[in-house]
Design a protein around this motif. Structure first.
Motif, PDB file in Angstrom:
ATOM      1  N   HIS A 160       0.843  -1.203   0.000  1.00 59.04           N
ATOM      2  CA  HIS A 160       0.000   0.000   0.000  1.00 59.04           C
ATOM      3  C   HIS A 160       0.875   1.249   0.000  1.00 59.04           C
ATOM      4  O   HIS A 160       2.073   1.173   0.278  1.00 59.04           O
ATOM      5  CB  HIS A 160      -0.911   0.012   1.233  1.00 59.04           C
ATOM      6  CG  HIS A 160      -1.863  -1.141   1.259  1.00 59.04           C
ATOM      7  ND1 HIS A 160      -1.616  -2.291   1.968  1.00 59.04           N
ATOM      8  CD2 HIS A 160      -3.053  -1.325   0.641  1.00 59.04           C
ATOM      9  CE1 HIS A 160      -2.621  -3.132   1.795  1.00 59.04           C
ATOM     10  NE2 HIS A 160      -3.509  -2.575   0.984  1.00 59.04           N
ATOM     11  N   SER A 162       1.018   3.417   2.183  1.00 57.63           N
ATOM     12  CA  SER A 162       1.594   3.647   3.520  1.00 57.63           C
ATOM     13  C   SER A 162       2.897   2.873   3.714  1.00 57.63           C
ATOM     14  O   SER A 162       3.675   3.171   4.614  1.00 57.63           O
ATOM     15  CB  SER A 162       0.588   3.246   4.601  1.00 57.63           C
ATOM     16  OG  SER A 162       0.275   1.869   4.477  1.00 57.63           O
ATOM     17  N   ILE A 174      -4.495  11.123  -3.522  1.00 56.95           N
ATOM     18  CA  ILE A 174      -5.546  10.350  -2.848  1.00 56.95           C
ATOM     19  C   ILE A 174      -5.142  10.246  -1.381  1.00 56.95           C
ATOM     20  O   ILE A 174      -4.213   9.535  -1.030  1.00 56.95           O
ATOM     21  CB  ILE A 174      -5.683   8.930  -3.461  1.00 56.95           C
ATOM     22  CG1 ILE A 174      -6.035   9.014  -4.934  1.00 56.95           C
ATOM     23  CG2 ILE A 174      -6.735   8.118  -2.695  1.00 56.95           C
ATOM     24  CD1 ILE A 174      -5.975   7.680  -5.671  1.00 56.95           C
ATOM     25  N   ASP A 176      -7.596   9.964   1.228  1.00 60.47           N
ATOM     26  CA  ASP A 176      -8.657   9.432   2.094  1.00 60.47           C
ATOM     27  C   ASP A 176      -8.609   7.911   2.262  1.00 60.47           C
ATOM     28  O   ASP A 176      -9.423   7.334   2.959  1.00 60.47           O
ATOM     29  CB  ASP A 176     -10.029   9.849   1.554  1.00 60.47           C
ATOM     30  CG  ASP A 176     -10.274   9.353   0.134  1.00 60.47           C
ATOM     31  OD1 ASP A 176      -9.303   8.916  -0.520  1.00 60.47           O
ATOM     32  OD2 ASP A 176     -11.432   9.393  -0.326  1.00 60.47           O
ATOM     33  N   ARG A 177      -7.665   7.234   1.573  1.00 62.34           N
ATOM     34  CA  ARG A 177      -7.560   5.784   1.771  1.00 62.34           C
ATOM     35  C   ARG A 177      -6.131   5.319   1.489  1.00 62.34           C
ATOM     36  O   ARG A 177      -5.383   5.980   0.778  1.00 62.34           O
ATOM     37  CB  ARG A 177      -8.554   5.033   0.887  1.00 62.34           C
ATOM     38  CG  ARG A 177      -8.332   5.196  -0.599  1.00 62.34           C
ATOM     39  CD  ARG A 177      -9.439   4.485  -1.388  1.00 62.34           C
ATOM     40  NE  ARG A 177      -9.093   4.395  -2.793  1.00 62.34           N
ATOM     41  CZ  ARG A 177      -9.289   5.356  -3.676  1.00 62.34           C
ATOM     42  NH1 ARG A 177      -9.826   6.498  -3.297  1.00 62.34           N
ATOM     43  NH2 ARG A 177      -8.950   5.201  -4.935  1.00 62.34           N
ATOM     44  N   ASP A 178      -5.805   4.174   2.070  1.00 58.92           N
ATOM     45  CA  ASP A 178      -4.465   3.595   1.913  1.00 58.92           C
ATOM     46  C   ASP A 178      -4.489   2.688   0.675  1.00 58.92           C
ATOM     47  O   ASP A 178      -4.676   1.489   0.774  1.00 58.92           O
ATOM     48  CB  ASP A 178      -4.130   2.802   3.186  1.00 58.92           C
ATOM     49  CG  ASP A 178      -2.666   2.384   3.221  1.00 58.92           C
ATOM     50  OD1 ASP A 178      -1.876   2.932   2.428  1.00 58.92           O
ATOM     51  OD2 ASP A 178      -2.318   1.506   4.036  1.00 58.92           O
ATOM     52  N   PHE A 179      -4.326   3.298  -0.493  1.00 57.95           N
ATOM     53  CA  PHE A 179      -4.536   2.538  -1.736  1.00 57.95           C
ATOM     54  C   PHE A 179      -3.400   1.558  -2.040  1.00 57.95           C
ATOM     55  O   PHE A 179      -2.273   1.720  -1.593  1.00 57.95           O
ATOM     56  CB  PHE A 179      -4.791   3.477  -2.925  1.00 57.95           C
ATOM     57  CG  PHE A 179      -3.690   4.474  -3.182  1.00 57.95           C
ATOM     58  CD1 PHE A 179      -2.602   4.157  -3.983  1.00 57.95           C
ATOM     59  CD2 PHE A 179      -3.760   5.753  -2.632  1.00 57.95           C
ATOM     60  CE1 PHE A 179      -1.598   5.079  -4.216  1.00 57.95           C
ATOM     61  CE2 PHE A 179      -2.753   6.686  -2.869  1.00 57.95           C
ATOM     62  CZ  PHE A 179      -1.675   6.335  -3.656  1.00 57.95           C
ATOM     63  N   THR A 180      -3.739   0.537  -2.800  1.00 56.37           N
ATOM     64  CA  THR A 180      -2.797  -0.529  -3.156  1.00 56.37           C
ATOM     65  C   THR A 180      -1.985  -0.128  -4.384  1.00 56.37           C
ATOM     66  O   THR A 180      -2.534   0.380  -5.361  1.00 56.37           O
ATOM     67  CB  THR A 180      -3.576  -1.834  -3.463  1.00 56.37           C
ATOM     68  OG1 THR A 180      -4.386  -2.141  -2.332  1.00 56.37           O
ATOM     69  CG2 THR A 180      -2.646  -2.995  -3.745  1.00 56.37           C
TER      70      THR A 180
END
Length: 199
Positions: A160, A162, A174, A176-180
């Motif tokens: 991800h 992170s 982006i 708002d989310r921990d994207f892959t």
């Protein structure tokens, strides 16, 4: 950051519009515009061969250029360019004027490191979800690439945003989310017992 900055010589365009743009292209020039930094846009013309060479060299959209116009030097970052859909030559370029504190949004390519120290070595397949990541960063500190270290990642793991150490001042668009970014998956035929034991 890509340190390979370069200079382009430009001439001011008095006339704008389709007719004058066609005339420019016939003469080996590309119409372009410089905007931003709370200043009026400037219409310019650039040498077609010079610009095309820069586009094909890679990193065009993430490298700051200096445009020399009437003895003045203007620092810019390419924001967009149009290619002729049939003949693949450059039709137009938009440049954003940049200064020391200009923040820009750019897509930076993702590079994967140490595949041989991950589940890929024992037959896993690296499934790349994102080949590039859009980031906000200072115009004078655009990363050349986002490096993803795969060391220790096993088959079945996801990487991800992170998990990635981004350079100082660089943040993903982006937020708002921990994207892959990628996953390591078992090959279509599965993993043999021997490979699983190695893992």
């Amino acid at each position: 950051m890509s340190q390979a900055t370069y200079e382009l010589k430009a001439e001011a365009r008095e006339r704008v519009g389709k007719g004058s743009s066609r005339e420019l292209r016939r003469n080996g020039l590309i119409p372009a515009v410089i905007y931003g930094d709370k200043q009026a846009p400037i219409s310019i013309a650039l040498n077609t061969n010079e610009v095309t060479k820069r586009i094909h060299a890679g990193g065009f959209m993430t490298t700051i250029a200096t445009i020399e116009l009437d003895g003045k030097k203007i620092k810019v970052l390419p924001k967009d360019y149009q290619l002729d859909p049939v003949r693949d030559f450059t039709m137009h370029v938009d440049f954003l004027r940049v200064s020391g504190n200009t923040q820009v949004t750019v897509e930076v390519p993702v590079h994967f490191l140490n595949e041989d120290k991950s589940g890929v070595k024992v037959g896993g397949v690296l499934n790349v979800v994102r080949h590039g990541v859009e980031v906000h960063c200072p115009a004078d500190n655009i990363p050349e690439a986002i490096n993803v270290d795969l060391s220790g990642k096993k088959i079945g793991d996801s990487i991800h945003i992170s998990d990635v150490k981004l350079p100082k001042g660089v943040t993903p668009v982006i937020a708002d989310r921990d994207f892959t970014i990628a996953t390591i998956v078992a090959p279509a035929g599965g993993v043999t017992e021997e490979e699983a034991a190695e893992e």
